[in-house]
Design an enzyme around this catalytic site. Structure first.
Site, mmCIF file in Angstrom:
data_model
loop_
_atom_site.group_PDB
_atom_site.id
_atom_site.type_symbol
_atom_site.label_atom_id
_atom_site.label_comp_id
_atom_site.label_asym_id
_atom_site.label_seq_id
_atom_site.Cartn_x
_atom_site.Cartn_y
_atom_site.Cartn_z
ATOM 1 N N TYR A 71 0.909 -1.272 -0.141
ATOM 2 C CA TYR A 71 -0.152 -0.059 0.104
ATOM 3 C C TYR A 71 0.905 1.016 0.020
ATOM 4 O O TYR A 71 0.759 2.121 -0.693
ATOM 5 C CB TYR A 71 -0.998 0.083 1.065
ATOM 6 C CG TYR A 71 -1.866 1.058 1.287
ATOM 7 C CD1 TYR A 71 -2.845 1.136 0.510
ATOM 8 C CD2 TYR A 71 -1.788 2.058 2.466
ATOM 9 C CE1 TYR A 71 -3.904 2.069 0.409
ATOM 10 C CE2 TYR A 71 -2.748 3.084 2.316
ATOM 11 C CZ TYR A 71 -4.002 3.194 1.651
ATOM 12 O OH TYR A 71 -4.632 4.199 1.838
ATOM 13 N N ASP A 72 1.907 1.457 0.833
ATOM 14 C CA ASP A 72 2.781 2.491 1.170
ATOM 15 C C ASP A 72 3.415 2.683 -0.354
ATOM 16 O O ASP A 72 3.433 3.837 -0.660
ATOM 17 C CB ASP A 72 3.626 2.133 2.168
ATOM 18 C CG ASP A 72 3.016 2.003 3.614
ATOM 19 O OD1 ASP A 72 1.882 1.769 3.480
ATOM 20 O OD2 ASP A 72 3.722 1.762 4.503
ATOM 21 N N ARG B 266 -10.277 -1.995 10.561
ATOM 22 C CA ARG B 266 -9.527 -0.739 11.071
ATOM 23 C C ARG B 266 -10.173 -0.523 12.506
ATOM 24 O O ARG B 266 -11.255 -1.192 12.936
ATOM 25 C CB ARG B 266 -9.870 0.319 10.220
ATOM 26 C CG ARG B 266 -8.800 0.269 8.965
ATOM 27 C CD ARG B 266 -8.847 1.568 8.209
ATOM 28 N NE ARG B 266 -10.137 1.385 7.359
ATOM 29 C CZ ARG B 266 -9.988 1.984 6.178
ATOM 30 N NH1 ARG B 266 -9.310 2.887 5.839
ATOM 31 N NH2 ARG B 266 -11.123 1.818 5.468
ATOM 32 N N GLY C 173 -0.878 -4.582 20.348
ATOM 33 C CA GLY C 173 0.124 -4.182 21.141
ATOM 34 C C GLY C 173 -0.433 -3.660 22.571
ATOM 35 O O GLY C 173 -1.446 -4.402 22.885
ATOM 36 N N THR D 19 -0.339 5.970 18.892
ATOM 37 C CA THR D 19 -1.170 6.905 18.770
ATOM 38 C C THR D 19 -1.661 6.997 17.257
ATOM 39 O O THR D 19 -0.969 6.721 16.332
ATOM 40 C CB THR D 19 -0.784 8.199 18.957
ATOM 41 O OG1 THR D 19 0.410 8.514 18.331
ATOM 42 C CG2 THR D 19 -0.301 8.353 20.497
ATOM 43 N N ARG D 20 -3.104 7.585 17.254
ATOM 44 C CA ARG D 20 -3.408 8.034 15.739
ATOM 45 C C ARG D 20 -4.248 9.265 16.033
ATOM 46 O O ARG D 20 -4.717 9.421 17.267
ATOM 47 C CB ARG D 20 -4.524 6.964 15.408
ATOM 48 C CG ARG D 20 -3.757 5.580 14.900
ATOM 49 C CD ARG D 20 -2.697 5.652 13.705
ATOM 50 N NE ARG D 20 -2.342 4.398 13.314
ATOM 51 C CZ ARG D 20 -1.475 3.904 13.915
ATOM 52 N NH1 ARG D 20 -0.644 4.375 14.799
ATOM 53 N NH2 ARG D 20 -0.884 2.552 13.359
ATOM 54 N N ASP E 177 3.419 -1.678 12.364
ATOM 55 C CA ASP E 177 2.338 -0.752 12.882
ATOM 56 C C ASP E 177 2.968 0.695 13.397
ATOM 57 O O ASP E 177 3.784 0.370 14.221
ATOM 58 C CB ASP E 177 1.638 -1.417 14.050
ATOM 59 C CG ASP E 177 0.346 -0.986 14.126
ATOM 60 O OD1 ASP E 177 -0.732 -1.889 13.686
ATOM 61 O OD2 ASP E 177 0.252 0.335 14.649
ATOM 62 N N PRO E 178 2.659 1.634 12.649
ATOM 63 C CA PRO E 178 3.136 2.788 13.016
ATOM 64 C C PRO E 178 3.017 3.242 14.394
ATOM 65 O O PRO E 178 1.728 2.954 15.096
ATOM 66 C CB PRO E 178 2.593 4.040 12.152
ATOM 67 C CG PRO E 178 2.226 3.001 10.927
ATOM 68 C CD PRO E 178 1.903 1.744 11.434
#
Ligand code: UDP
Length: 310
Positions: free
Chosen positions: A146-147, A187, A206, A211-212, A272-273
């Site tokens: 995707y990225d 999501r 996790g 954070t998002r 995962d960011p």
């Protein structure tokens, strides 16, 4: 005559909201979707408006008769679970699909807008993320399909601008939520709401401290349309800078749904960011844009929608 807008991915979550708002603003809309992750239920209510739907896979040549003023390329699997299951369609729609959509815009001398993503920043080493940040992406990791497809999409978009003089826009979309997300989308927001409404365990990945920053769909659509009508050709972040941990949003959703759900912790997916928050200075100054809907107001409408689905 109304200006005509072609939207690829029009049966998806964001595409369908974009189509609806453009119709409300007097545009004529042609929606294209191959329904891989989109759903015609999202656009059924647009049937009697100035809206035409074409079922088509935009990795193949796109044929549209008559004038086109804007091409908005939104087609792509967009949830981490989707692009894990559909790696090759994800790469193809970001690469071949963007090429075809640009070709249509060039043939019609239309403005082009590409749906890019905060994923171009990868697991960011700069926080918050400004448009000038180049990112920290693993090309061969699970999210790479995707990225890298979106990074290629930006590169070819800029090449069409520089080489062919096409008027192009790049919107980097941060986490967005609202009605019409799919229950099994995977999501965080749709997963937590559907789990909470069923009083099932809420799955935090996790330790939940990643954070998002969550933006409500109407704010996002307003930002996209402002960008579409603006003079800039530079990428613009659109997202809500209100940052929170994943555990915090899980707790807010459990409370707002009145659920008896408990949180369970699952392993964090690879790459995962750890943090994500848009710097929206550019959107503020160039577009006069600012998100207006706070998290609780947005979640209220989203939960209402999910109650009708679970
Ligand atoms: N997440 C989670 N539980 C879920 C789904 C997602 O804890 O059931 C986490 C995920 O690991 C990530 C964050 O929530 O850290 C946001 O994930 P999402 O899939 O919504 O999109 P992303 O921002 O990673 O693209």
């Amino acid at each position: 005559m109304s200006e005509r807008v072609v939207i690829t991915g029009a049966a998806g979550f964001i595409g369908s909201h974009l189509a609806e708002e453009l119709l409300n603003r007097g545009y004529s809309v042609i929606g294209i979707d191959n329904l891989l992750t989109g759903d015609t239920a999202n656009i059924a209510h647009l049937r009697n408006r100035d809206f035409e739907f074409i079922k088509h896979d935009v990795t193949n040549y796109i044929y549209i008769e008559g004038p086109v003023h804007y091409v908005l390329h939104w087609a792509s699997p967009a949830s981490p679970i989707d692009y894990l299951e559909l790696p090759i369609p994800t790469l193809k729609v970001g690469a071949l699909g963007t090429h075809k959509a640009l070709g249509l815009a060039k043939a019609k001398n239309a403005r082009f807008v590409i749906a890019s993503t905060s994923e171009v920043y990868g697991d960011p080493l700069e926080h918050p993320q400004k448009e000038t940040y180049w990112g920290n992406v693993n090309p061969i990791g699970p999210r790479g399909v995707y990225d890298e497809a979106k990074r290629f999409a930006e590169a070819i978009t800029v090449a069409y601008h520089r080489f062919h003089g096409l008027d192009t826009k790049i919107v980097r979309i941060f986490n967005t939520y609202g009605p019409r997300m799919r229950i099994r989308d995977g999501r965080a927001v749709p997963a937590f709401i559907s789990q909470a409404l069923r009083n099932e365990k809420v799955t935090v990945f996790g330790d939940g401290r990643q954070t998002r920053s969550f933006c409500y769909i109407t704010d996002l659509v307003d930002g996209i349309i402002r960008l579409m009508l603006s003079d800039t050709n530079d990428p613009v972040n659109i997202g809500n800078p209100a940052e929170m941990t994943i555990e915090e949003i899980a707790r807010v959703i459990i409370e707002m749904t009145g659920s008896t759900s408990q949180i369970v912790y699952h392993p964090l997916p690879e790459d995962d960011p750890k943090v994500r928050r848009p710097d929206i200075t550019r959107a503020r100054t160039l577009l006069g844009w600012e998100p207006k809907v706070d998290l609780r107001a947005g979640l209220t409408s989203t939960i209402e929608y999910f109650r009708t689905k679970v």
